[in-house]
Enzyme design. Structure first.
Site, PDB file in Angstrom:
ATOM      1  N   HIS A 100     -36.061  38.453 -42.515  1.00 50.79           N
ATOM      2  CA  HIS A 100     -34.913  37.850 -43.206  1.00 50.79           C
ATOM      3  C   HIS A 100     -33.592  38.371 -42.651  1.00 50.79           C
ATOM      4  O   HIS A 100     -32.559  37.722 -42.739  1.00 50.79           O
ATOM      5  CB  HIS A 100     -34.956  38.152 -44.702  1.00 50.79           C
ATOM      6  CG  HIS A 100     -36.235  37.753 -45.351  1.00 50.79           C
ATOM      7  ND1 HIS A 100     -36.669  36.454 -45.410  1.00 50.79           N
ATOM      8  CD2 HIS A 100     -37.199  38.484 -45.960  1.00 50.79           C
ATOM      9  CE1 HIS A 100     -37.833  36.394 -46.033  1.00 50.79           C
ATOM     10  NE2 HIS A 100     -38.177  37.612 -46.368  1.00 50.79           N
ATOM     11  N   HIS A 126     -27.603  46.068 -43.738  1.00 50.19           N
ATOM     12  CA  HIS A 126     -28.162  44.910 -43.040  1.00 50.19           C
ATOM     13  C   HIS A 126     -27.051  43.885 -42.868  1.00 50.19           C
ATOM     14  O   HIS A 126     -25.929  44.082 -43.364  1.00 50.19           O
ATOM     15  CB  HIS A 126     -29.330  44.322 -43.834  1.00 50.19           C
ATOM     16  CG  HIS A 126     -28.897  43.842 -45.172  1.00 50.19           C
ATOM     17  ND1 HIS A 126     -28.856  44.643 -46.277  1.00 50.19           N
ATOM     18  CD2 HIS A 126     -28.412  42.633 -45.579  1.00 50.19           C
ATOM     19  CE1 HIS A 126     -28.405  43.958 -47.303  1.00 50.19           C
ATOM     20  NE2 HIS A 126     -28.111  42.743 -46.906  1.00 50.19           N
ATOM     21  N   HIS A 128     -25.823  39.558 -42.416  1.00 50.42           N
ATOM     22  CA  HIS A 128     -26.058  38.123 -42.606  1.00 50.42           C
ATOM     23  C   HIS A 128     -25.224  37.394 -41.552  1.00 50.42           C
ATOM     24  O   HIS A 128     -24.101  37.812 -41.250  1.00 50.42           O
ATOM     25  CB  HIS A 128     -25.625  37.676 -44.001  1.00 50.42           C
ATOM     26  CG  HIS A 128     -26.394  38.346 -45.104  1.00 50.42           C
ATOM     27  ND1 HIS A 128     -27.541  37.825 -45.649  1.00 50.42           N
ATOM     28  CD2 HIS A 128     -26.172  39.522 -45.740  1.00 50.42           C
ATOM     29  CE1 HIS A 128     -27.999  38.638 -46.585  1.00 50.42           C
ATOM     30  NE2 HIS A 128     -27.177  39.691 -46.665  1.00 50.42           N
ATOM     31  N   GLU A 138     -22.012  35.459 -46.526  1.00 51.17           N
ATOM     32  CA  GLU A 138     -22.544  35.044 -47.824  1.00 51.17           C
ATOM     33  C   GLU A 138     -21.409  34.740 -48.800  1.00 51.17           C
ATOM     34  O   GLU A 138     -21.357  33.678 -49.398  1.00 51.17           O
ATOM     35  CB  GLU A 138     -23.442  36.148 -48.386  1.00 51.17           C
ATOM     36  CG  GLU A 138     -24.696  36.360 -47.548  1.00 51.17           C
ATOM     37  CD  GLU A 138     -25.916  36.617 -48.404  1.00 51.17           C
ATOM     38  OE1 GLU A 138     -25.990  37.717 -48.975  1.00 51.17           O
ATOM     39  OE2 GLU A 138     -26.780  35.731 -48.495  1.00 51.17           O
ATOM     40  N   HIS A 151     -23.655  44.233 -45.202  1.00 52.48           N
ATOM     41  CA  HIS A 151     -23.913  44.782 -46.536  1.00 52.48           C
ATOM     42  C   HIS A 151     -24.425  46.207 -46.412  1.00 52.48           C
ATOM     43  O   HIS A 151     -25.462  46.438 -45.787  1.00 52.48           O
ATOM     44  CB  HIS A 151     -24.951  43.934 -47.287  1.00 52.48           C
ATOM     45  CG  HIS A 151     -24.428  42.609 -47.734  1.00 52.48           C
ATOM     46  ND1 HIS A 151     -25.241  41.566 -48.132  1.00 52.48           N
ATOM     47  CD2 HIS A 151     -23.142  42.175 -47.871  1.00 52.48           C
ATOM     48  CE1 HIS A 151     -24.481  40.541 -48.494  1.00 52.48           C
ATOM     49  NE2 HIS A 151     -23.202  40.876 -48.335  1.00 52.48           N
ATOM     50  N   THR A 232     -28.703  39.123 -53.271  1.00 56.40           N
ATOM     51  CA  THR A 232     -28.555  37.735 -52.814  1.00 56.40           C
ATOM     52  C   THR A 232     -29.860  37.177 -52.263  1.00 56.40           C
ATOM     53  O   THR A 232     -29.871  36.090 -51.705  1.00 56.40           O
ATOM     54  CB  THR A 232     -27.450  37.616 -51.740  1.00 56.40           C
ATOM     55  OG1 THR A 232     -27.856  38.338 -50.578  1.00 56.40           O
ATOM     56  CG2 THR A 232     -26.132  38.144 -52.259  1.00 56.40           C
ATOM     57  N   THR A 233     -30.916  37.943 -52.393  1.00 52.19           N
ATOM     58  CA  THR A 233     -32.250  37.443 -52.040  1.00 52.19           C
ATOM     59  C   THR A 233     -33.187  37.752 -53.201  1.00 52.19           C
ATOM     60  O   THR A 233     -32.876  38.604 -54.043  1.00 52.19           O
ATOM     61  CB  THR A 233     -32.801  38.126 -50.776  1.00 52.19           C
ATOM     62  OG1 THR A 233     -32.911  39.531 -51.021  1.00 52.19           O
ATOM     63  CG2 THR A 233     -31.906  37.877 -49.574  1.00 52.19           C
TER      64      THR A 233
END
Ligand SMILES: [Zn+2]
Length: 400
Positions: A100, A126, A128, A138, A151, A232-233
């Site tokens: 992911h 991590h 995005h 995000e 993040h 957010t996941t």
């Protein structure tokens, strides 16, 4: 000079896996497989997350769009102070592609020492991102999506573990920073980016020599937005104290492309557009540590810091308009816009002055013209003008 003021006003108006998977870093919490090559959830089925993870349908979800004009100034929001981030190269950090995102584990010795009402301890970081076709942050600001988002995930050490904290209100904190294309390589990101080919496939892991983790964040840690939200996941636990920095982090176009094009997710497909769409606020307030809102009651001042950003369409269908390299290191929507606002104000003053002078000259010319006409009209008929000529209507003229 009312025209000048009007012009100025118009110009001012114009100017004007998170921890988520964050939890993915934890093998025990990593999504279970439903079958070969299929993780338990994916960005392709975002709309279905809720059926397996009820919290994903909650009313305090993340990410959100930050509408700067609706933010509330929080005078209690102190600058974020970090401690213990300059790691020795002898320290080895785990870097993993969890399908992911790419997750860098962080030692618990990295803390947020100030800026929250309590201390938080680092767990992992991590990223995005989008794709070469479009940006992939995000959070969005006034509808604008940035190229990527970092993040850094923390937990409240008063709980026994990260896994316990992630289930408790206020148990987690995430520091978020927008990534944006700039004119040159960002050396702070090199230790991370140069290892991406080593974890190209889902599940691959490598180690990274310790470096200054703080360098990944913006230099200005005092201007930020704060709100209560979620991972957010999946499982979308609503336990995150979010900090979204106002200042963006600049990476070169090459670095952003490397991020967008190196990793693979499920079924060896490119791992791209790993961002969740923005969620409704449901009445939540977004605080700002600075005066971010410009309202009708609150006259904007130069340096007051509200970003006159031009919103771009959400989603991955359009590349951020800021793809073009921009000058300066550590660009900030506000710092930049402060410069832009300052420039706009200077320009506005000059233009307003010019409009004022033009208006005065035009008015004067008109008055002289009228005066001349009236003088002519008073002349004897012997000095007559052609009968048919049109001038401002007057009884005198009718007699010509
Ligand atoms: Zn995240």
């Amino acid at each position: 000079m009312s025209c000048a003021r009007l012009g100025l006003s118009l110009l001012l108006l114009a100017a004007l896996g998170w921890a988520e998977d964050e939890r993915g870093s934890e093998d025990s919490a990593h999504p279970k497989r439903e079958g070969p090559g299929h993780s338990h959830w994916s960005y392709a089925d975002k709309a279905q997350w809720q059926s397996s993870f009820p919290d994903c349908g909650g009313q305090r979800q993340s990410p959100i769009d930050i509408d700067t004009n609706s933010t509330v100034f929080g005078h209690e929001l102190q600058p974020i102070v970090l401690a213990g981030y300059n790691l020795d190269p002898s320290e080895r950090l785990s870097l993993r592609n969890n399908g992911h995102t790419v997750v860098l584990k962080l030692p618990g010795s990295l803390t947020i020492a100030s800026g929250y009402s309590q201390e938080y301890r680092a767990k992992q970081l991590h990223l995005h991102w989008g794709s070469p076709e479009g940006p992939g942050s995000e959070h969005t600001v006034d509808g604008r999506r940035y190229d990527g988002e970092l993040h850094m995930v923390y937990y409240n050490p008063s709980y026994r573990s990260f896994e316990e904290a992630m289930r408790q209100p206020g148990g987690l904190a995430v520091l978020a920073a927008f990534l944006q294309v700039g004119p040159e390589d960002n050396v702070h990101y090199q230790p991370l980016l140069e290892q991406l080919p080593e974890v190209q496939e889902e599940g691959k892991e490598t180690t990274v020599a310790g470096f200054n983790i703080k360098g990944l964040l913006p230099s200005n840690l005092s201007r930020y937005y704060r709100y209560s939200g979620s991972l957010t996941t999946p499982p979308c636990f609503q336990t995150v104290n979010w900090t979204v920095f106002n200042q963006t982090v600049l990476l070169s176009q090459k670095q952003i492309l490397l991020l967008e094009s190196t990793l693979q997710g499920d079924d060896d497909e490119a791992l791209q557009n790993n961002f969740r769409l923005t969620q409704s606020l449901h009445g939540r307030k977004v605080l700002a540590s600075f005066q971010a809102a410009i309202s009708a009651r609150q006259a904007p001042l130069p340096g007051d810091g509200s970003p006159p950003l031009t919103p771009t369409p959400d989603g991955a269908t359009k590349r951020s308009t800021d793809r073009a390299p921009r000058a300066g290191a550590g660009c900030s929507p506000c710092a930049d816009s402060e410069k832009q606002l300052g420039f706009s104000l200077q320009t506005a003053h000059v233009l307003a002055g010019l409009f004022g002078v033009l208006f005065a000259v035009t008015a004067l010319t008109f008055l002289i013209y009228v005066h001349k006409q009236r003088s002519q009209n008073r002349r004897p008929a012997s000095q007559s003008k052609p009968n048919v000529s049109y001038t401002a209507a007057s009884m005198d003229e009718q007699t010509l």
